[in-house]
Every structure is written in structure tokens, then in C-alpha cells.
Scaffold this motif. Structure first.
Motif, PDB file in Angstrom:
ATOM      1  N   ASP A   1      36.943 -28.302  44.901  1.00 13.69           N
ATOM      2  CA  ASP A   1      36.351 -27.441  43.803  1.00 13.69           C
ATOM      3  C   ASP A   1      35.609 -28.225  42.703  1.00 13.69           C
ATOM      4  O   ASP A   1      34.493 -28.058  42.503  1.00 13.69           O
ATOM      5  N   ALA A   2      36.433 -29.369  42.314  1.00 12.86           N
ATOM      6  CA  ALA A   2      35.852 -30.221  41.267  1.00 12.86           C
ATOM      7  C   ALA A   2      36.486 -31.662  41.259  1.00 12.86           C
ATOM      8  O   ALA A   2      37.328 -31.632  41.933  1.00 12.86           O
TER       9      ALA A   2
ATOM     10  N   GLU B   1      35.837 -32.925  33.941  1.00 10.84           N
ATOM     11  CA  GLU B   1      35.358 -32.266  35.176  1.00 10.84           C
ATOM     12  C   GLU B   1      34.013 -32.567  34.988  1.00 10.84           C
ATOM     13  O   GLU B   1      33.428 -32.233  33.896  1.00 10.84           O
ATOM     14  N   GLU B   2      33.261 -33.525  36.044  1.00 13.32           N
ATOM     15  CA  GLU B   2      31.829 -33.756  36.192  1.00 13.32           C
ATOM     16  C   GLU B   2      31.253 -33.443  37.551  1.00 13.32           C
ATOM     17  O   GLU B   2      31.918 -33.315  38.376  1.00 13.32           O
ATOM     18  N   ASN B   3      29.996 -33.320  37.457  1.00 10.67           N
ATOM     19  CA  ASN B   3      29.174 -33.029  38.662  1.00 10.67           C
ATOM     20  C   ASN B   3      29.116 -34.360  39.468  1.00 10.67           C
ATOM     21  O   ASN B   3      28.159 -35.110  39.349  1.00 10.67           O
TER      22      ASN B   3
ATOM     23  N   VAL C   1      29.347 -36.991  42.874  1.00 15.96           N
ATOM     24  CA  VAL C   1      29.127 -37.172  44.286  1.00 15.96           C
ATOM     25  C   VAL C   1      29.405 -38.565  44.741  1.00 15.96           C
ATOM     26  O   VAL C   1      29.411 -39.428  44.062  1.00 15.96           O
TER      27      VAL C   1
ATOM     28  N   HIS D   1      27.411 -39.609  38.998  1.00 16.56           N
ATOM     29  CA  HIS D   1      26.876 -38.367  38.555  1.00 16.56           C
ATOM     30  C   HIS D   1      25.825 -38.049  39.501  1.00 16.56           C
ATOM     31  O   HIS D   1      24.934 -39.018  39.766  1.00 16.56           O
ATOM     32  N   ARG D   2      25.586 -36.788  39.925  1.00 16.08           N
ATOM     33  CA  ARG D   2      24.687 -36.311  40.837  1.00 16.08           C
ATOM     34  C   ARG D   2      23.057 -36.838  40.065  1.00 16.08           C
ATOM     35  O   ARG D   2      22.399 -37.225  40.848  1.00 16.08           O
TER      36      ARG D   2
END
Length: 612
Positions: free
Chosen positions: A413-414, A494-496, A498, A517-518
Motif C-alpha cells: 500500500d505504501a 510515507e512518500e510516493n 517507485v 520519488h515518482r
């Protein structure tokens, strides 16, 4: 108080003896003169003769420390001066070893805060001072290097008064190089640093502030005795590690080991434990002596924690046959370095190696250099990364130390990454540039305060992953070498995030993968592909370099094939002869592409290190 038989009570003798003990350490920013000042102390107190001091920084015993001019391993020494026992601990200054520094401070009652007269207060000066104040130590401020032409002692005194709230009258001007005012400083230590407090109990406890591995005697624990007495032959226990030992020798540091029958409360010394790894005698543990029946009531001294690696990297040999030597070298190195973590790793591109965990970039650099020097290994070290916390759909939080261990996006999820509080000291006219490089790395501005009319202290919160690679270089670059930094962990956020894969000739190279980060992924992918194109040598077939997030290619570069001029000897005639030769060459290239492999040089991994 004297008893009827004329005997003086034991606790009274002990208390009067402790009044003549002074336990103190030296704290400072890197290269402000800690170890040189310690040399002058050894000389002035007669602990070492000047003729025996064959090189500078006598307490920096490692060859690497002397070459780089930095303290990597703390070193204690016991000095006798004017009827007093002075126990000095020379601590490392680098942020990577801040836990070792904190345990050293816990073993002291006072600290000499050294500030360079040519540079003034720096980021780690403040960090170490705050740590000393947390341990309620008596601070003795010192301005060093006053013999230098560029020295500005009055300006630095004003800085100390304004920033640290210490009256300028208390600041002592010294020159550790020439020995000017060193005797005055030692007298100040005797006058201002309090003696150890008499113990409230007879229960024997000692704080382990360091431990080293001796190939002949096993682990030697460096201790500060808090209460009780420790003698040779005592049955002892490490309360946190739950390990039982017998003391085969106890003694003091002069600075070499000097055996002594016993160690009493307030004293700093060593215990030879006979253990086979420093992992069994960790820094911050408590050594306890007592009856087994009382073990359940024994409480460890506060402040112990197991040091967790913050930076991870893969270490591989350039020659596959050297793998057993690398394994043995890491085993031996970890005996003396409990913070070094390692586990076997396998890479399709690099072969067998180890995934290693370090306290920071300096720690990683030191381990790599020691492996190459002391064990004669030729190594490839992959780009460093940090640990991440992945929250799976099942609710379980999994910690990963390598992009290769990142699960498929459909399973979690994260992702949370470590963040730090960053303190930067820089000239006031460079604040704009500092803001810019911090924002480029997702930094959040928090506060700005003036140290003096020319320099400021800026506070940011930043992801650790964005500063371990090239932030220090960028900081030194934009401040022309006048900036300094210090950071401390504040937890995971929590960060976006990838996983960015690098594909070379269609094959994913896990050692080049990174988590980012995305929003930064595409730009980072383009820069890495371009950089790799410059360092990967051309082959007889075309090589595609691609950056991908999952199945989506976000960047690509191509390295053209080396070509032999197969039509060079033709001198006219029908063009079909030329086309026939070119088609034959094209088929050969295609076959080569299916079977050929790409050899990655070490520069390919260094390309990740220098993202810009």
C-alpha cells in the motif's frame, strides 16, 4: 569520621580518593584540533616522552586516521598531573559515529569544546555541544589555532558568547600546535570539571563506552566504573547482551594497556573479556558483578541501544575467485566493528558478493579502504541506498535495505523512507543557493538564525536518501568550502516512491536499480542513462540503455556498435556485392547481440553516485 579502633571508614576513603579524579572528553568539528590538543596533554603531563611521540595525533592509532587527519576510533588515556588523575577520551567528530560520542559523554563529567580560531563555530560543533549538554557535562570552551595568521580569536569568542550563551571570559585561547596555554587549560579542567559522584550503592556496575578485538586476547571492553570494584578473575555479566565472562585482566590506558589489580568507582579502564566478537560486547552495555541470586534485580545503565545501519551498499570482487577472501576479510573486520552488518548477495552482472550496512558514507568509505588495503582486494562497491519500510496489503510492515528486495507494487500500500533534521552553517550571502539545493532534494525549510553578522544556521527536514549521495559535495561547492552540515534521524515518512530499474541490452542490472520519488524518476532516469552511455565501453553490437518503472520505459540511450569497414577493399563493380557484404555483417551483429554480454566497469556504478 574516625572509628573507635582508629580505622577510617571505607566509603570515606573512597569518596576522598574520587575527589582527585577528573573524567573529561574533547569534542569539536572535524579538523579543529582535538587530537593535536590531546598530544600536548600527553606531553605536558609526562604520560609520554616527546622522543616517543614519533608522529602527530598519537591517539589516532590507525594508519588511515593519520593519513586523513581524522579520528575514526575513540581512544582513552589516563594522565597523572599535580596529584590528580585525569581520564581523557578523544572522541570522533563525524556524524556517522555520534552514538559512540554519546556513550563517551556518558562516561565523563566534563567536556572541552574546541573551536578553530580561523573557522569559528561549525555544524558539528553545535551538534556535539547539544549532546554534551543533554548529559549535563561541564563545558570548557577553547579557541584553538591562535598562532595562525588567519586566526580571529575575538570574533570566535563573540560567536561562542552569542550562539552558545557562554561568557567570553570563560573562553581559553590555546595553540595545540605550539603548546601555548595548554597547562592553563589542564588547571582549568581540574578547577571546573566536577569529580565523579560517590556511588549510592556497592553494586558493581560499569558502562562500556567502546570495545576492540585483540587477536590474542579476544574482546577488550573500555569501561567507566560507576559503582563497586572490578578485579582480575571476577565473574561478570553483560546485562543487555546476557553474556557471562571472566575478567582475565583489568587495567588503565597509558595510552597502551597497563594492567592493574583493580578498577574502583569513578575510574576509566579496560577489562579483557576473552569474547570472540565485539558484537557480544556492544557499546553502551552494562558490565555487572554480583550474586546470581540477585541477577533478576540487576538493572542496566540507561542509554543503551543497538546501532542500526543507515546506509547500504553491495560489495563485490572484480575477480570472482577472490570471493572467499572477501568473506574472510569481512568476518575479521566485523570482529572489530559491531556497526558493520553484511549478508551474502548474488548479482547476475557482478557475481557473488555481500550486501553491507554502514552507519553513513564515511563509515562505508573507511570499510572499503580497509578491505582494499589490509586484505589486498580489488572491489566494486555499488551505489549506496537507505532502508525503507514497505507496508504490505496484509498490514505487515517490512524493512528492505535494497531496491532488489522491493516487492511488486500490487502487493503493498505504501513505502516510507527515513527523514533527517539537517543543520547547515554557511555564509549569509549563500543562503539562497543553500535553499535551492535543499529544495531540489525535497527539503522542507524550518528555521534560520544568525550566528554572527556574517554566518547563519539554517534548519531543514530532508529525506536521507537525497543527502547521502552528493549533497555534501554540492554544499561545499556552492559555499566555496565554507559550509558545514550535521544531521540526525527524525523517523520514517510515507512518500510516493517507485523502483527505477536500469536495463542494459535488455537485462535489468539490480545493482544499478534505485528507489526514488515518482516526480523525480523520469529526470533521474534520463541523467543516469546519459551518464552510463559515457562510461560503458562500445561493443561489436548496439547496446540499449533504458530506465524503467515496472514495465514502462521512461528514458533510453543507445551505444552504437563498433563497425569494421567490410566494403573497403571493393573498388567498383555492381552495388549488389557491397549490399551482400553489409547484410552478412548485419546478421552477424544480430547474432552477437543475442549471445553477447556487456562488461560493466566500476565507473558505471560511480555514475549513480554523481547524479548531476
Amino acid at each position: 569520621m574516625i572509628l573507635t579502633n582508629g580505622m577510617i571508614p571505607c566509603f570515606s576513603l573512597q569518596s576522598s580518593r574520587m575527589q582527585n579524579i577528573r573524567n573529561f572528553c574533547i569534542i569539536a568539528h572535524i579538523d579543529h584540533g582535538k587530537s593535536t590538543l590531546a598530544d600536548r596533554f600527553l606531553e605536558v603531563t609526562g604520560t609520554m616522552e616527546k622522543r616517543d611521540m614519533t608522529h602527530g595525533q598519537m591517539l589516532d592509532t590507525m594508519e588511515l586516521e593519520q593519513e586523513r587527519g581524522i579520528t575514526i576510533k575513540l581512544q582513552p588515556v589516563r594522565m597523572d598531573y599535580k596529584g590528580y588523575i585525569l581520564n581523557l577520551i578523544d572522541t570522533p567528530g563525524h556524524v556517522d559515529f555520534s552514538y559512540e560520542v554519546s556513550r563517551s559523554l556518558a562516561a565523563c563529567e566534563g567536556a572541552i569544546l574546541v573551536v578553530d580560531a580561523t573557522q569559528g563555530i561549525q555544524a558539528q560543533t553545535l551538534a556535539n555541544l547539544y549532546m554534551a549538554l543533554e548529559h549535563n557535562l561541564k563545558i570548557i570552551p577553547v579557541v584553538n589555532k591562535i598562532d595562525m595568521e588567519a586566526a580571529e580569536p575575538e570574533r570566535v569568542k563573540e560567536e561562542i558568547e552569542n550562539t552558545l550563551a557562554i561568557p567570553r571570559e570563560e573562553v581559553i585561547e590555546v595553540s595545540a600546535k605550539t603548546g601555548l596555554n595548554v597547562e592553563k587549560l589542564l588547571q582549568t579542567v581540574i578547577d571546573r570539571v566536577p569529580a565523579p559522584k560517590p556511588p549510592a550503592t556497592d553494586e558493581a556496575k560499569a558502562l562500556v563506552f567502546d570495545s576492540v578485538y585483540d587477536s590474542y586476547r579476544g574482546v577488550v571492553a573500555y569501561i567507566r566504573v560507576m559503582s563497586g570494584t572490578f578485579r582480575k578473575g571476577d565473574k561478570l555479566r553483560f546485562l543487555n547482551a546476557k553474556t557471562d565472562i571472566e575478567a582475565s585482566e583489568v587495567g588503565y590506558f597509558r595510552p597502551q594497556y597497563e594492567p592493574h589489580p583493580e578498577l574502583k568507582p569513578g575510574e576509566v579502564g579496560y577489562i579483557v573479556t576473552g569474547l570472540k566478537s565485539v558484537g557480544e560486547a556492544r557499546v553502551g552495555d552494562t558490565i555487572w558483578k554480583g550474586e546470581k541470586a540477585n541477577l533478576a534485580q540487576a538493572t542496566p545503565l540507561p542509554g543503551y541501544k543497538k546501532v542500526v545501519p543507515m546506509v547500504y551498499a553491495g560489495i563485490y570482487c572484480t575477480e570472482g575467485d577472490d570471493f572467499p577472501m572477501l568473506r574472510d576479510a569481512l568476518e575479521k573486520l566485523s570482529l572489530n566493528d559491531s556497526a558493520l552488518a553484511y549478508e551474502p548477495d548474488q548479482s547476475p552482472a557482478l557475481g557473488s558478493g555481500f550486501r553491507c550496512g554502514f552507519l553513513g558514507l564515511l563509515h562505508m568509505d573507511i570499510v572499503q579502504e580497509r578491505l582494499e588495503r589490509e586484505y589486498d582486494l580489488d572491489l566494486i562497491v555499488t551505489a549506496p541506498s537507505v532502508s525503507y519500510e514497505v507496508r504490505l496489503k496484509s498490514g505487515v510492515v517490512k524493512t528492505i535495505s535494497s531496491p532488489a528486495h522491493m516487492p511488486d507494487p500490487s502487493f503493498f500500500d505504501a513505502v516510507a523512507e527515513p527523514w533527517v533534521k539537517m543543520e547547515i552553517v554557511c555564509p549569509k550571502d549563500k543562503v539562497g543557493d543553500i535553499m535551492k539545493i535543499a529544495q531540489q532534494r525535497r527539503g522542507i525549510y524550518k528555521n534560520l538564525s544568525y550566528i554572527d553578522a556574517e554566518r547563519v544556521l539554517a534548519l531543514f527536514e530532508m529525506p536521507l536518501a537525497t543527502i547521502i549521495l552528493d549533497f555534501y559535495d554540492a554544499l561545499k561547492n556552492v559555499t566555496s568550502g565554507y559550509g558545514s552540515m550535521n544531521y540526525e534521524m527524525i523517523g520514517y515518512r510515507e512518500e510516493n516512491l517507485v523502483k527505477l530499474d536500469i536495463l542494459i541490452a535488455g537485462e535489468a542490472v539490480e545493482a544499478l536499480s534505485t528507489i526514488c520519488h515518482r516526480a523525480e524518476a523520469e529526470g533521474l532516469g534520463r541523467r543516469l542513462c546519459k551518464k552510463l552511455k559515457d562510461v560503458i565501453p562500445r561493443a561489436m553490437f548496439a547496446i540499449a540503455i533504458q530506465a524503467a518503472i515496472g514495465g514502462k520505459i521512461v528514458a533510453r540511450e543507445s551505444i552504437s556498435a563498433m563497425r569494421k569497414d567490410v566494403t573497403g577493399y571493393l573498388y567498383g563493380g555492381d552495388v549488389s556485392r557491397k549490399n551482400k557484404l553489409l547484410d552478412k555483417q548485419k546478421k552477424g551483429k544480430k547474432r552477437m547481440k543475442q549471445m553477447g554480454s556487456v562488461n560493466l566497469p566500476q565507473e558505471a556504478f560511480q555514475a549513480i553516485l554523481k547524479k548531476d
